[in-house]
Each structure stands twice: as structure tokens, then as C-alpha cells.
Design a protein around this motif. Structure first.
Motif: not given
Length: 579
Positions: A89-90, A93-94, A96-97, A103, A106, A124-125, A508-509
Motif C-alpha cells: 500500500n505504501g 501511494q508513492t 501513484s504520486q 506524495f 501531504s 497520514h490517512s 516506502t516514501y
């Protein structure tokens, strides 16, 4: 076979050669895959992981000797499928942006008292706020990284156009203790570094190979991953193989040094001369003598019990076989609650579901500790070996300051200062200067004591604590279970003095200049925290060894990570409260 010219054996392993040939053929193709292709592959992995996660967790629990009906099965859910699903998931998210690295926009940022940029990755969410209420994680960047240049120090591997990337082949030497380590290392190599990867399973948990081969089949089918089994001979063969461009190992310093410098006398000579046998880049995560610092303060009886459960978890999670298990419990010598805390920890450890110390060599390590540590006390665990607790004094030798005991054993050390700030500074100085490694550390401190010290001064004190992950009122293992956090030693180790390792994993970032992670949890659980004005909703954490519903919560959280939905929250909250 024998080489007739030299009469020396020429080692060959056709299986490994074929696997590496496949990876070499696919390495540039993988490096140049588009972001949408990678997003699709991660989605497929999530969908394959979910249906096999129950069998994965239950098999791992059985192989580790956890009773079938024990809540401790939850450890294998949370440190296995749940964490891998979270990493997917992490990365999703990274990726996709990734355009413009939006990413980062936010993520909350602040400047610490030491002048560093801290980036909040948890919560974060909205789901983080609900499921991990009051839990936070910050990544402190190296000095010189600012909010303005953070993007230039993040995901640099994605700065060049995909068509210009050059592929590499990475070897991941998997760990034998925690199920998520190997797949997380694989994902990091593939998605953060663009490396096709051969994963050599550790013989201790190679039973996971089938589960990983199934879950990660999209990567295997692409030609980007191969999973192999074998002992040290296979690992050595792969390390020396010309097709391997770089290596990552999770394990012991001795294993690392054998790879880098060589064996026996040859290795000692090479290390002394600083002439590595290995000429390839290597990153590593190698454990430490991890400290837990208990700061004196106005603890109630309920606080003492809850934090005793926290410390028992730090020691006994996974039966003590964690690279960030508490190895050195640092206590205030004159604190009137010191002995009560130890007595409560002993009672909690004694009441846990019995499980054998499954990791090879544990019996020998426990015997050595009992014979050589000072003033050893046995925390009896019924039909299984006791947890051993020794004492570190000024007259003790330095063995257990420098040697990680990979087993249910730890040492206590007392600090004389009674003033909380002076005590904390002295404890941090002791840990920094006297203990081996810098992987993870823990501070247990009452919020009123932080207020007494002052938030800014507390921030300054933390800045002097040189560990890769620092946990405040929780366990540094939470940083491992949160794949957004970079995971590794405090920067600065070298091949000659590797200690806890070099480099960060997970992440993951994709931060390129991380220095450390700070994770923090509420002092009191919900609903008891409401009596003192606390507003968080986190009950007893599911990673606590005392959580009676962690097997249920772990399963439900894994399913939630696969496809978040508000409809799944009531069952999670109910089981969490019953824990």
C-alpha cells in the motif's frame, strides 16, 4: 568438477546459475518498467497475498512452537502478511504520486530543536487516525535537508527517465526470524532501487518460500525475482557470483564480515589491512544490544502494569528472537518503583503462553549467559526455559554491553541520578558510548516528566540519542511494522566497524537522506486515558504479547489493509477493546 590444469575444484551450481541468467536477461527491462506497470504488479501481489495469509500465519506459528489456539499467533499475522500488505500500500501511494513527487505535499514537516527537518509519516490517512489513534512516526532527515530541497533528496532513482535506467542484479540474504523481513527487503530492492533480485531464504524459515513464491508470482513471472533455498554454501556461491551487482543481508555481524572480509585468518588479515574480499556494494541490518530506558516519574500502579507489558513485549515478542529485542534495561537506581516494575515484568513473562526458544543455538546462548552474566535471575516460564535477567555493574566485564544475546535473556543497568533530565542524559550517554550497535532504542517516560523537562529540551536530548529508530512509550519494533519508516542503523557505520549495519530498508516514501525514525505511542491505553484527559482511542496495542485478541486483530487488520472499508472497522474496534 576438477580443472585438469589446476587440480582444484571449480564450484558450480547450475540451479543458481540459471536463476541468475534469467534475472540478468530481465534486469534492464525491469528497470525501465513504467510506473503504471509497477502499480498493476503491486495490486496483483496484494490480491494473491490475501487468500494465502491465513495459512502463512498459522504455518509460521506452528513452526515456531506457538500453541494453535494461542493469541500469540497474532504475531505471525502482524509481522508477516499484515506488514507486507502495508508495504504494498505504501509503495502504491508513492508510485501513484511520483510525478512531481506530490506524495511529499501531504506529509507534515517541522524543524527539530537540532535544526533538522522531521517528516511525519504516521498518521497520514484517516484510517491511521482511527486504527492507530495517538501513534506517530517521524523521519528525521540528515542535516542540510530542508522542506525546500526534500524532493531533491527523495526517490532520486526515479529522477531519470525510465528509458535511461540501467538494471542491476541484487542478492537478498533473508533473515530467519521475522517473516516480513525478506519480502520487504525484496520490495525495497525492486521498487526503490530498480534491481531485479534473487532472494536466498534462510534455512530457519525456508518453509515460507512457497508462500512468498505464490504471493510474489507476478514479479517471478516478469523475470524480476527468483527465490532459492540453501545453506551457507549457496549464500557464499551467490555472493561471489559475477552476475550479482549488490548485496543486502539481514543477520549477524559475523556473517556480514565473512562475506566482506573472508573466513578465519584470511578474513582477520583482510580486515586489519582494510582490503575487503568483497568488491560489490553491500547494505546490512545486523542487530544490536538495544536499550530500554525507564525514566523515573509519577507512575500509577496501572501505569506500571501497562508499561511492564510494554517491556515484556520488547523482550519476549517472537520468543526473544528479534534484532531490536530489549537487551539492556536501564533503570533509575533510587526510584521507589524500580523493584515493583521488575516484579511485574517477571509476573507477565511467567504468565505468557509457553513456547520453546525455536531459533538454532538458543540453548547454548542461554547456558552461556546463565554461566557468565552477573546475578542472573530466572523469570520462570513453566515447561519452557526461563527468561534470564542479569545485572550490569561497574565491576562487570563488558561482554553483554557488546554482545547481543539472541534468546530470551537481557541485562539490567542502573543509573544513579534521580533528577529525570539528568538521569535521561546519563542513560543516553551510557547507551551511546557503551552499548554495541545503533539499530533501535526505547524510552519510557511519563508525559508529565516530558512537560517537566520541556518539549524543546526533550527534543534536544533525543537528538543526541544515536539510534536508527527511537521509540517513546512504545517499542522500536513498531518502526519495523510501519514500512513507511526507513529501517536500519544510525548512519555512520563502516565495513570495518559495521555494528548494526549500513543503509536503510523498507522506506516506502523513498527518502534518500534519512537519519533516524522517532515512533511514539500514548502513555495510557483507551479508555483509561480518558480519566487523565487523554483523547486517543488506542486500547492495548495488538503487538503486545499480553493482547488476548491479537490473533483476531492481526487477521482483521490484514484484510483491512487489502481493501480498506469503514464497514470493517466495527469488528476491528470490538476485538481491539477485548484485547
Amino acid at each position: 568438477m576438477l580443472n585438469p590444469k589446476t587440480s582444484e575444484a571449480t564450484p558450480q551450481n547450475p540451479t543458481m546459475d540459471a536463476a541468475l541468467a534469467d534475472l540478468t536477461a530481465a534486469k534492464d527491462k525491469w528497470a525501465r518498467t513504467s510506473t503504471p506497470e509497477r502499480i498493476a504488479l503491486l495490486g496483483e501481489i496484494k490480491d494473491r497475498l490475501l487468500p494465502l495469509s491465513k495459512d502463512w500465519a498459522e504455518t509460521a506459528a506452528r513452526m515456531k512452537g506457538i500453541p494453535e489456539d494461542s493469541p500469540l499467533v497474532g504475531e505471525e499475522w502482524i509481522s508477516g502478511p499484515y506488514t507486507v500488505m502495508s508495504a504494498c500500500n505504501g509503495l502504491l501511494q508513492t508510485l501513484s504520486q511520483m510525478d512531481g513527487k506530490t506524495f511529499l505535499n501531504s506529509l507534515k514537516k517541522r524543524e527539530t530543536a537540532s535544526g533538522q527537518t522531521a517528516v511525519q509519516v504516521l498518521p497520514h490517512s484517516i484510517w491511521d487516525h482511527l486504527l492507530l489513534s495517538g501513534v506517530s512516526a517521524e523521519v528525521w532527515m540528515e542535516k542540510g535537508v530542508t522542506s525546500q530541497n526534500l524532493a531533491q533528496n527523495t526517490a532520486q532513482a526515479y529522477d531519470a527517465p525510465a528509458s535511461e535506467r540501467v538494471g542491476k542484479v541484487a542478492l537478498v540474504l533473508g533473515a530467519g526470524n521475522i517473516a516480513a523481513i525478506a519480502p520487504l527487503d525484496v520490495l525495497q530492492k525492486l521498487f526503490n532501487d530498480h534491481c531485479v533480485t534473487i532472494l536466498k531464504m534462510n534455512p530457519v524459515n525456508e518453509y515460507l518460500a512457497d508462500f512468498l513464491s505464490d504471493a510474489l508470482k507476478p514479479l517471478i513471472d516478469f523475470g524480476a525475482l527468483r527465490i532459492v533455498k540453501g545453506g551457507a554454501d549457496v549464500g557464499g556461491y551467490l555472493c561471489d557470483h559475477p552476475d550479482i551487482d549488490e548485496i543486502h543481508i539481514t543477520g549477524s555481524g559475523a556473517s556480514h564480515d565473512m562475506i566482506v572480509w573472508g573466513r578465519g585468518e584470511e578474513g582477520a588479515r583482510n580486515k586489519a589491512a582494510n582490503t575487503p574480499k568483497l568488491t560489490k556494494p553491500i547494505t546490512s541490518e545486523l542487530g544490536a544490544v538495544c536499550p530500554t530506558i525507564v525514566v523515573p516519574g509519577p507512575w500509577t500502579a496501572a501505569d506500571l502494569k501497562f508499561q511492564a507489558e510494554n517491556i515484556a513485549t520488547q523482550k519476549m515478542h517472537n520468543s526473544g528472537f528479534n534484532c531490536v529485542a530489549c537487551q539492556m534495561l536501564i533503570l533509575p537506581k533510587s526510584w521507589d518503583k524500580r523493584q515493583s516494575l521488575l516484579d511485574t515484568i517477571q509476573k507477565i513473562i511467567g504468565s505468557m503462553d509457553p513456547r520453546q526458544p525455536y531459533y538454532p543455538g538458543a540453548a547454548d546462548r542461554l547456558s552461556k549467559f546463565e554461566a557468565t552474566a552477573d546475578n542472573v535471575v530466572r523469570f520462570d516460564r513453566g515447561p519452557v526455559p526461563a527468561c534470564l535477567v542479569g545485572t550490569d555493574t561497574s565491576s562487570s566485564d563488558s561482554t553483554y554491553r557488546m554482545e547481543e544475546v539472541f534468546a530470551p535473556a537481557m541485562t539490567t543497568h542502573e543509573i544513579a541520578q534521580s533528577d529525570p533530565e539528568a538521569y535521561l542524559r546519563a542513560a543516553i550517554k551510557f547507551a551511546n558510548e557503551s552499548l554495541y550497535g545503533t539499530l533501535g532504542s526505547n524510552i519510557i517516560i511519563h508525559p508529565k516528566t516530558i512537560k517537566q523537562i520541556g518539549k524543546k529540551r526533550f527534543d534536544e536530548i533525543i537528538a543526541d540519542f544515536h539510534y536508527g529508530t527511537i521509540a517513546i512509550n512504545t517499542w522500536s519494533g513498531l518502526g519495523f511494522l510501519t514500512p513507511a519508516c526507513p529501517w536500519g542503523a544510525f548512519p555512520g557505520h563502516t565495513l570495518q566497524d559495521v555494528q548494526s549495519g549500513i543503509g536503510f530498508a523498507h522506506n516506502t516514501y523513498m527518502f534518500d537522506a534519512a537519519e533516524r525514525v522517532i515512533v511514539q505511542a500514548p502513555w495510557r491505553p483507551f479508555p483509561r486515558n480518558l480519566l487523565s484527559g487523554g483523547m486517543t482511542l488506542l486500547p492495548k496495542p495488538p503487538w503486545f504479547v499480553t493482547n488476548k485478541k491479537q490473533h483476531k486483530v492481526g487477521m482483521l487488520l490484514t484484510r483491512f489493509q487489502h481493501r480498506p472499508s469503514i464497514l470493517k472497522l466495527p469488528r476491528i474496534f470490538l476485538n481491539a477493546l477485548l484485547g
